[in-house]
Design a protein around this motif. Structure first.
Motif, PDB file in Angstrom:
ATOM      1  N   GLU A  19      40.323  96.531  25.347  1.00 24.27           N
ATOM      2  CA  GLU A  19      41.473  95.608  25.240  1.00 24.27           C
ATOM      3  C   GLU A  19      41.616  95.024  23.839  1.00 24.27           C
ATOM      4  O   GLU A  19      42.704  94.576  23.467  1.00 24.27           O
TER       5      GLU A  19
ATOM      6  N   ALA B 148      44.490  95.605  21.333  1.00 29.99           N
ATOM      7  CA  ALA B 148      45.814  94.982  21.465  1.00 29.99           C
ATOM      8  C   ALA B 148      45.978  93.788  20.532  1.00 29.99           C
ATOM      9  O   ALA B 148      47.088  93.263  20.403  1.00 29.99           O
TER      10      ALA B 148
ATOM     11  N   TYR C 268      51.099  99.298  21.663  1.00 28.61           N
ATOM     12  CA  TYR C 268      50.062  98.346  22.096  1.00 28.61           C
ATOM     13  C   TYR C 268      50.432  97.781  23.457  1.00 28.61           C
ATOM     14  O   TYR C 268      51.617  97.677  23.802  1.00 28.61           O
TER      15      TYR C 268
ATOM     16  N   ILE D 183      50.092  94.424  24.729  1.00 30.99           N
ATOM     17  CA  ILE D 183      49.811  93.037  24.340  1.00 30.99           C
ATOM     18  C   ILE D 183      50.296  92.125  25.471  1.00 30.99           C
ATOM     19  O   ILE D 183      51.499  92.080  25.771  1.00 30.99           O
TER      20      ILE D 183
ATOM     21  N   ARG E  53      46.599  98.949  30.096  1.00 28.54           N
ATOM     22  CA  ARG E  53      46.200  97.715  29.397  1.00 28.54           C
ATOM     23  C   ARG E  53      44.729  97.723  28.987  1.00 28.54           C
ATOM     24  O   ARG E  53      44.390  97.231  27.909  1.00 28.54           O
TER      25      ARG E  53
ATOM     26  N   GLY F 227      43.974  98.690  25.348  1.00 25.58           N
ATOM     27  CA  GLY F 227      44.387  97.881  24.197  1.00 25.58           C
ATOM     28  C   GLY F 227      45.581  98.408  23.439  1.00 25.58           C
ATOM     29  O   GLY F 227      46.670  97.844  23.520  1.00 25.58           O
ATOM     30  N   GLY F 228      45.406  99.490  22.723  1.00 24.04           N
ATOM     31  CA  GLY F 228      46.536 100.001  21.946  1.00 24.04           C
ATOM     32  C   GLY F 228      46.138 101.145  21.049  1.00 24.04           C
ATOM     33  O   GLY F 228      44.962 101.531  20.964  1.00 24.04           O
TER      34      GLY F 228
END
Ligand code: GLY
Ligand code: MN
Ligand code: MN
Length: 442
Positions: free
Chosen positions: A222, A225, A388, A390, A415, A418-419
């Motif tokens: 995560e 993000a 992302y 977020i 999710r 994170g990204g």
């Protein structure tokens, strides 16, 4: 294979170009002399411990002396530039070295023992611009202008166009960073913590954290993000490593590289597929870099590409153009496509229309982007699209009219990763571009 660069010649040509630019800047500012100070050591409040010294970019532009507080370049049009090197007689610290011969040859070299001696080197009775942190010039030439806008704006506008010497510095910075990125990827795959992944990067690149041009971003799961995630967890995440976003660069002769890679752990195939899609989009954006392209247009192209990626991954059921206009893509990509890169990782002059410093208006559809210029040969930019997950932006998207077009269960499943950001450093050439980082980190 490319012939090795003749660094001494490139540096001489760099100095010749800086001479032309500073002559023009002196005319603009109606001054006879420009002094470019490295700056001084700054101390912590109520403490005898110094902050890390970072030389002023105006000084570094001339001379790659990164740890020489109290030093300066004195430029008088028509004369050989003077390099004043401050070498304190200090047995507590190692005094800064003199520059190597190929650098020193470009200057009339003078040595002072403490910063206050700079005043005796400055020509009196001339109109002078003092460029640099003002504390270095305390008590010196009270009538001289400090950082006058006419001089600074000319230099900042021109600094977007790098000389061959500067491009080689960025290239060498990337060569230093590449083994670090490879070691970080291996540490991630072996299940290491953020702290240990960063240690692997530093060790393989043989740099200290102090020497990095910007704080490395090492985010597991995560944490990817958080765009500029700055913590370093000492232990691996409880559930193991799923993803790594590492944005880390090194410096060479005062110039930065700025590189991001994102990895999925084995078995996390949906996230790996999204990374592969982003990698293809990023490659297509690098391919679009050439003279005459307005960077805001590339930013627009990025958002259309992100929209197509979100649709093709089944995350958003909406035409890409509609995703852009309704703000869906901005919820997944809240930063610009890239920025100028050089002495500063976010280098100056990106919003200037010309060398007077007149600002370019940001486009109405993307009012926050900061790099607004049209590309020209010699400009070095980052190309760093991302997607992302977020939480705060997704919450807002959910409650917006477009929220009903989002496949929330699928977004929720991503999710925990994170990204994604993928970032290369690209130089604009006469006919197209050269990617300085991708050949090192395919
Ligand atoms: N490393 C900061 C950035 O990519 O802009
Ligand atoms: Mn960047
Ligand atoms: Mn970066």
């Amino acid at each position: 294979m490319m012939a090795p660069m003749d660094n001494a010649r490139a540096y001489r040509e760099h100095i010749a170009e800086l001479t032309r630019r500073h002559e023009a800047a002196a005319l603009r500012g109606q001054v006879d002399t420009i002094v470019l100070g490295a700056g001084l050591m700054e101390y912590r409040f109520l403490d005898d411990q110094a902050h890390r010294f970072v030389a002023s970019p105006h000084f570094l532009h001339w001379v790659p002396l990164e740890q020489h507080p109290g030093s300066a370049v004195i430029f008088n049009p028509g004369e050989k530039p003077v390099l004043v090197v401050c070498r304190p007689d200090d047995f507590w610290h190692q005094p800064p070295a003199l520059p190597p011969a190929q650098i020193a040859a470009a200057f009339d070299l003078r040595v002072i023992r403490e910063p206050a001696e700079l005043g005796a080197q400055l020509p009196g009775g001339r109109r002078t611009a003092l460029l640099g942190p003002p504390t270095q010039f305390d008590g010196l030439l009270p009538e001289a202008e400090r950082n006058p806008a006419a001089v600074v704006n000319h230099l900042h506008y021109q600094r977007a166009r790098k000389t061959a010497w500067e491009i080689d510095c960025v290239r060498r910075a990337a060569v230093i960073a590449a083994p670090g990125h490879r070691a970080a990827a291996a540490a991630f795959a072996a299940g290491a913590s953020e702290y240990h992944i960063l240690a692997a990067f530093l060790g393989a690149s043989r740099v200290t954290e102090d020497e990095l041009p910007y704080g490395a971003i090492v985010g597991l799961n995560e944490h990817g993000a958080t765009l500029h995630y700055q913590l370093r967890e000492r232990s691996p995440p409880a559930g193991g490593n799923r993803s790594l976003l590492i944005d880390a660069g090194c410096a060479a002769d005062g110039y930065a590289c700025d590189i991001t890679r994102t990895y999925a752990a084995r078995g996390h195939d949906d996230f790996a597929a999204l990374i592969a899609g982003m990698d293809r989009l990023q490659a297509s954006l690098c391919d679009a870099v050439r003279p005459g392209v307005a960077f805001p247009e590339l930013h627009r192209q990025t958002h259309r590409g992100v929209g197509a990626l979100l649709r093709d991954a089944g995350l958003v059921d909406m035409d890409p153009a509609d995703q852009v206009s309704s703000g869906v893509t901005a919820a997944f990509l809240p930063h610009g496509l890239g920025h100028l890169l050089g002495i500063l990782v976010h280098d100056v002059g990106g919003h200037m229309a010309d060398d007077t410093g007149k600002p370019l208006d940001p486009p109405a559809d993307f009012p926050k982007i900061r790099f607004l210029r049209t590309l020209e040969p010699g400009v070095v930019v980052t190309i760093e699209p991302g997607i992302y997950f977020i939480p705060s932006l997704l919450d807002r998207l959910k409650s917006s009219p477009a929220g009903c077009h989002v496949n929330w269960p699928q977004v929720d499943a991503l999710r925990p990763y994170g990204g994604i950001r993928i970032e290369d450093d690209v130089v604009v050439t006469a006919t197209g571009h050269e990617n300085l980082t991708r050949p090192l980190l395919p």
